[in-house]
Design a protein around this motif. Structure first.
Motif, PDB file in Angstrom:
ATOM      1  N   MET A   1       0.838  -1.191   0.000  1.00 34.54           N
ATOM      2  CA  MET A   1       0.000   0.000   0.000  1.00 34.54           C
ATOM      3  C   MET A   1       0.875   1.244   0.000  1.00 34.54           C
ATOM      4  SD  MET A   1      -2.791   1.266   2.830  1.00 34.54           S
ATOM      5  CE  MET A   1      -3.952  -0.009   2.445  1.00 34.54           C
ATOM      6  N   ALA A   2       0.555   2.176  -0.908  1.00 35.87           N
ATOM      7  CA  ALA A   2       1.283   3.438  -0.939  1.00 35.87           C
ATOM      8  C   ALA A   2       0.945   4.239   0.316  1.00 35.87           C
ATOM      9  CB  ALA A   2       0.895   4.223  -2.183  1.00 35.87           C
ATOM     10  N   ARG A   3       1.942   4.815   0.934  1.00 32.69           N
ATOM     11  CA  ARG A   3       1.734   5.501   2.203  1.00 32.69           C
ATOM     12  C   ARG A   3       2.135   6.958   2.075  1.00 32.69           C
ATOM     13  NH1 ARG A   3       4.026   0.759   6.304  1.00 32.69           N
ATOM     14  NH2 ARG A   3       2.557  -0.843   5.617  1.00 32.69           N
ATOM     15  N   LYS A   4       1.234   7.736   1.529  1.00 34.92           N
ATOM     16  CA  LYS A   4       1.451   9.155   1.315  1.00 34.92           C
ATOM     17  C   LYS A   4       0.286   9.946   1.903  1.00 34.92           C
ATOM     18  CE  LYS A   4       5.298   9.050  -1.167  1.00 34.92           C
ATOM     19  NZ  LYS A   4       6.527   9.774  -0.829  1.00 34.92           N
ATOM     20  N   GLU A   5       0.546  11.211   2.164  1.00 37.23           N
ATOM     21  CA  GLU A   5      -0.504  12.083   2.677  1.00 37.23           C
ATOM     22  C   GLU A   5      -1.572  12.308   1.615  1.00 37.23           C
ATOM     23  OE1 GLU A   5       1.230  15.247   5.717  1.00 37.23           O
ATOM     24  OE2 GLU A   5       2.398  15.184   3.874  1.00 37.23           O
ATOM     25  N   GLY A   6      -2.801  12.418   2.057  1.00 37.51           N
ATOM     26  CA  GLY A   6      -3.906  12.649   1.143  1.00 37.51           C
ATOM     27  C   GLY A   6      -5.146  13.051   1.908  1.00 37.51           C
TER      28      GLY A   6
ATOM     29  N   PHE B   1       2.215  16.685  -8.168  1.00 37.42           N
ATOM     30  CA  PHE B   1       1.723  15.475  -8.799  1.00 37.42           C
ATOM     31  C   PHE B   1       0.923  14.686  -7.765  1.00 37.42           C
ATOM     32  CE2 PHE B   1       5.345  16.550 -11.451  1.00 37.42           C
ATOM     33  CZ  PHE B   1       4.853  16.308 -12.728  1.00 37.42           C
ATOM     34  N   VAL B   2      -0.278  14.271  -8.149  1.00 40.12           N
ATOM     35  CA  VAL B   2      -1.152  13.546  -7.224  1.00 40.12           C
ATOM     36  C   VAL B   2      -1.680  12.281  -7.898  1.00 40.12           C
ATOM     37  CG1 VAL B   2      -1.846  15.629  -5.979  1.00 40.12           C
ATOM     38  CG2 VAL B   2      -3.184  14.863  -7.954  1.00 40.12           C
ATOM     39  N   ASP B   3      -2.072  11.328  -7.072  1.00 45.53           N
ATOM     40  CA  ASP B   3      -2.778  10.131  -7.521  1.00 45.53           C
ATOM     41  C   ASP B   3      -4.222  10.248  -7.045  1.00 45.53           C
ATOM     42  OD1 ASP B   3      -0.288   9.276  -8.354  1.00 45.53           O
ATOM     43  OD2 ASP B   3       0.050   8.048  -6.571  1.00 45.53           O
ATOM     44  N   VAL B   4      -5.156   9.900  -7.901  1.00 47.03           N
ATOM     45  CA  VAL B   4      -6.577   9.969  -7.556  1.00 47.03           C
ATOM     46  C   VAL B   4      -7.150   8.555  -7.604  1.00 47.03           C
ATOM     47  CG1 VAL B   4      -8.821  10.962  -8.089  1.00 47.03           C
ATOM     48  CG2 VAL B   4      -6.742  12.295  -8.499  1.00 47.03           C
ATOM     49  N   ILE B   5      -7.779   8.147  -6.507  1.00 45.67           N
ATOM     50  CA  ILE B   5      -8.338   6.806  -6.379  1.00 45.67           C
ATOM     51  C   ILE B   5      -9.862   6.914  -6.321  1.00 45.67           C
ATOM     52  CG2 ILE B   5      -8.314   4.676  -5.023  1.00 45.67           C
ATOM     53  CD1 ILE B   5      -5.709   5.731  -3.747  1.00 45.67           C
ATOM     54  N   GLY B   6     -10.523   6.113  -7.125  1.00 45.55           N
ATOM     55  CA  GLY B   6     -11.980   6.116  -7.139  1.00 45.55           C
ATOM     56  C   GLY B   6     -12.510   4.801  -7.664  1.00 45.55           C
ATOM     57  N   VAL B   7     -13.825   4.673  -7.682  1.00 42.40           N
ATOM     58  CA  VAL B   7     -14.500   3.489  -8.218  1.00 42.40           C
ATOM     59  C   VAL B   7     -15.068   3.858  -9.581  1.00 42.40           C
ATOM     60  CG1 VAL B   7     -16.340   1.805  -7.870  1.00 42.40           C
ATOM     61  CG2 VAL B   7     -15.026   2.641  -5.920  1.00 42.40           C
ATOM     62  N   SER B   8     -14.664   3.106 -10.599  1.00 41.74           N
ATOM     63  CA  SER B   8     -15.083   3.414 -11.959  1.00 41.74           C
ATOM     64  C   SER B   8     -16.589   3.245 -12.134  1.00 41.74           C
ATOM     65  CB  SER B   8     -14.334   2.525 -12.964  1.00 41.74           C
ATOM     66  OG  SER B   8     -14.638   1.157 -12.732  1.00 41.74           O
TER      67      SER B   8
ATOM     68  N   VAL C   1      -7.560  11.743  -2.926  1.00 47.04           N
ATOM     69  CA  VAL C   1      -6.456  12.441  -3.596  1.00 47.04           C
ATOM     70  C   VAL C   1      -5.249  12.368  -2.676  1.00 47.04           C
ATOM     71  CG1 VAL C   1      -5.717  14.565  -4.711  1.00 47.04           C
ATOM     72  CG2 VAL C   1      -8.149  14.008  -4.604  1.00 47.04           C
ATOM     73  N   ARG C   2      -4.153  11.792  -3.172  1.00 47.39           N
ATOM     74  CA  ARG C   2      -2.949  11.645  -2.364  1.00 47.39           C
ATOM     75  C   ARG C   2      -1.747  12.114  -3.170  1.00 47.39           C
ATOM     76  NH1 ARG C   2      -2.381   5.107  -3.144  1.00 47.39           N
ATOM     77  NH2 ARG C   2      -1.259   5.204  -5.119  1.00 47.39           N
ATOM     78  N   LYS C   3      -0.681  12.392  -2.480  1.00 43.80           N
ATOM     79  CA  LYS C   3       0.559  12.772  -3.148  1.00 43.80           C
ATOM     80  C   LYS C   3       1.106  11.572  -3.911  1.00 43.80           C
ATOM     81  CE  LYS C   3       1.696  16.414   0.144  1.00 43.80           C
ATOM     82  NZ  LYS C   3       2.689  16.973   1.101  1.00 43.80           N
ATOM     83  N   SER C   4       1.672  11.829  -5.100  1.00 40.71           N
ATOM     84  CA  SER C   4       2.082  10.742  -5.982  1.00 40.71           C
ATOM     85  C   SER C   4       3.165   9.884  -5.364  1.00 40.71           C
ATOM     86  CB  SER C   4       2.578  11.304  -7.316  1.00 40.71           C
ATOM     87  OG  SER C   4       1.498  11.758  -8.094  1.00 40.71           O
ATOM     88  N   VAL C   5       3.158   8.610  -5.755  1.00 39.21           N
ATOM     89  CA  VAL C   5       4.123   7.653  -5.233  1.00 39.21           C
ATOM     90  C   VAL C   5       5.099   7.176  -6.297  1.00 39.21           C
ATOM     91  CG1 VAL C   5       2.547   6.850  -3.466  1.00 39.21           C
ATOM     92  CG2 VAL C   5       2.560   5.714  -5.681  1.00 39.21           C
TER      93      VAL C   5
END
Length: 224
Positions: A1-6, A111-118, A207-211
Motif C-alpha cells: 500500500m502506498a503511504r502518502k498524505e492525502g 503530482f497527485v494520484d486519484v483513487i476512485g471506483v469506476s 487524492v494523495r501525493k504521488s508515489v
C-alpha cells in the motif's frame, strides 16, 4: 500500500481552464475536504501509522458505536470514514484528533494520484468490454458481435483462465497516477487536476501525493 498524505473528496465534474500561454487545459474539479481527523494510528499503539479521516456530513442514521467514536474525537458524524496510511511516524506531526485537513495540502504543480471506483456498466459483451473488432457487417456473414471460438477441442479440452469473455464491466477500484494539480481554490475547497479521474460525478475519491514520480516529472516540477 502506498503511504502518502492525502485527503478525501468528491468528484464535481470536468471543465477547462486557460493556461498563461492561452492554451486550454482539460481539468477535473474535485471538492477536496475539509476532512476532520477522527483518529490517529501510531506504530506503538496500533502497529502502523495512519490518519483516520472523515468526509461529508451525516445527520441521521448514525449507529450508537459510531456516534460514540465521533463524540470522543469531538467531531460531527461524517458519511465517509477512511484511513490514510503514512510511511513514517514523523509524518503524523502537525496532526491532532479534532483537527482538519483541507485542500491547502496541495499546491499548483504538484503530482497527485486519484483513487476512485469506476462507473458500473453492468453485464457487457466482449466488443464493448474488451474492444473486439467483431465480424463483417455485410455479405451475409451471420457473425457480428458473438464471442466465437474460445478454445480447442480435445487439447486442452478446457478454456484457459483469464480468457476475454462477456461479463461484468466497471464498478471497480481504480487509481490514476501522476495527475498535475493545475489550480487550488482553498476558500471553495476545490482542487483542479489535469485529466480525467475514475467514477461518476458526485462519487467519493481519494487524492494523495504521488508515489511514482519519474525523473523527467521531477525536473519539470523543479523548473516550475
Amino acid at each position: 500500500m502506498a503511504r502518502k498524505e492525502g485527503l478525501l473528496g468528491r468528484k464535481v465534474g470536468m471543465t477547462q481552464v486557460f493556461a498563461d500561454d492561452g492554451s486550454h487545459v482539460p481539468v477535473t474539479v474535485i471538492e477536496a475536504g475539509p476532512c476532520p481527523v477522527v483518529g490517529i494510528r501510531t506504530m506503538d499503539s496500533h502497529g502502523y501509522n495512519a490518519l483516520q479521516l472523515g468526509f461529508g456530513e451525516k445527520k441521521k442514521g448514525v449507529s450508537k458505536p459510531a456516534a460514540g467514536h465521533f463524540k470522543k474525537a469531538n467531531v460531527a458524524p461524517t458519511r465517509v470514514l477512511r484511513e490514510v496510511r503514512l510511511e513514517k511516524g514523523e509524518m503524523l506531526q502537525g496532526y491532532e484528533v479534532g483537527g482538519t485537513v483541507t485542500a491547502e495540502l496541495f499546491k499548483p504543480g504538484d503530482f497527485v494520484d486519484v483513487i476512485g471506483v469506476s462507473k458500473g456498466k453492468g453485464f457487457q459483451g466482449g466488443v464493448k468490454r474488451f474492444g473486439w473488432s467483431g465480424g463483417d457487417a455485410t455479405h451475409g456473414s451471420m457473425f457480428h458481435r458473438a464471442p466465437g471460438s474460445i478454445g480447442a477441442s480435445s487439447d486442452p479440452s478446457r478454456v484457459w483462465p483469464g480468457h476475454h469473455l462477456p461479463g461484468r464491466m466497471g464498478g471497480v477500484r481504480r487509481t490514476v497516477l501522476n495527475l498535475v494539480v493545475v489550480r487550488v481554490l482553498p476558500e471553495q475547497n476545490l482542487v483542479l487536476v489535469r485529466g480525467a479521474v475514475p467514477g461518476p460525478n458526485g462519487s467519493v475519491v481519494m487524492v494523495r501525493k504521488s508515489v511514482k514520480i519519474t525523473k523527467a516529472q521531477q525536473k519539470a516540477a523543479e523548473k516550475k
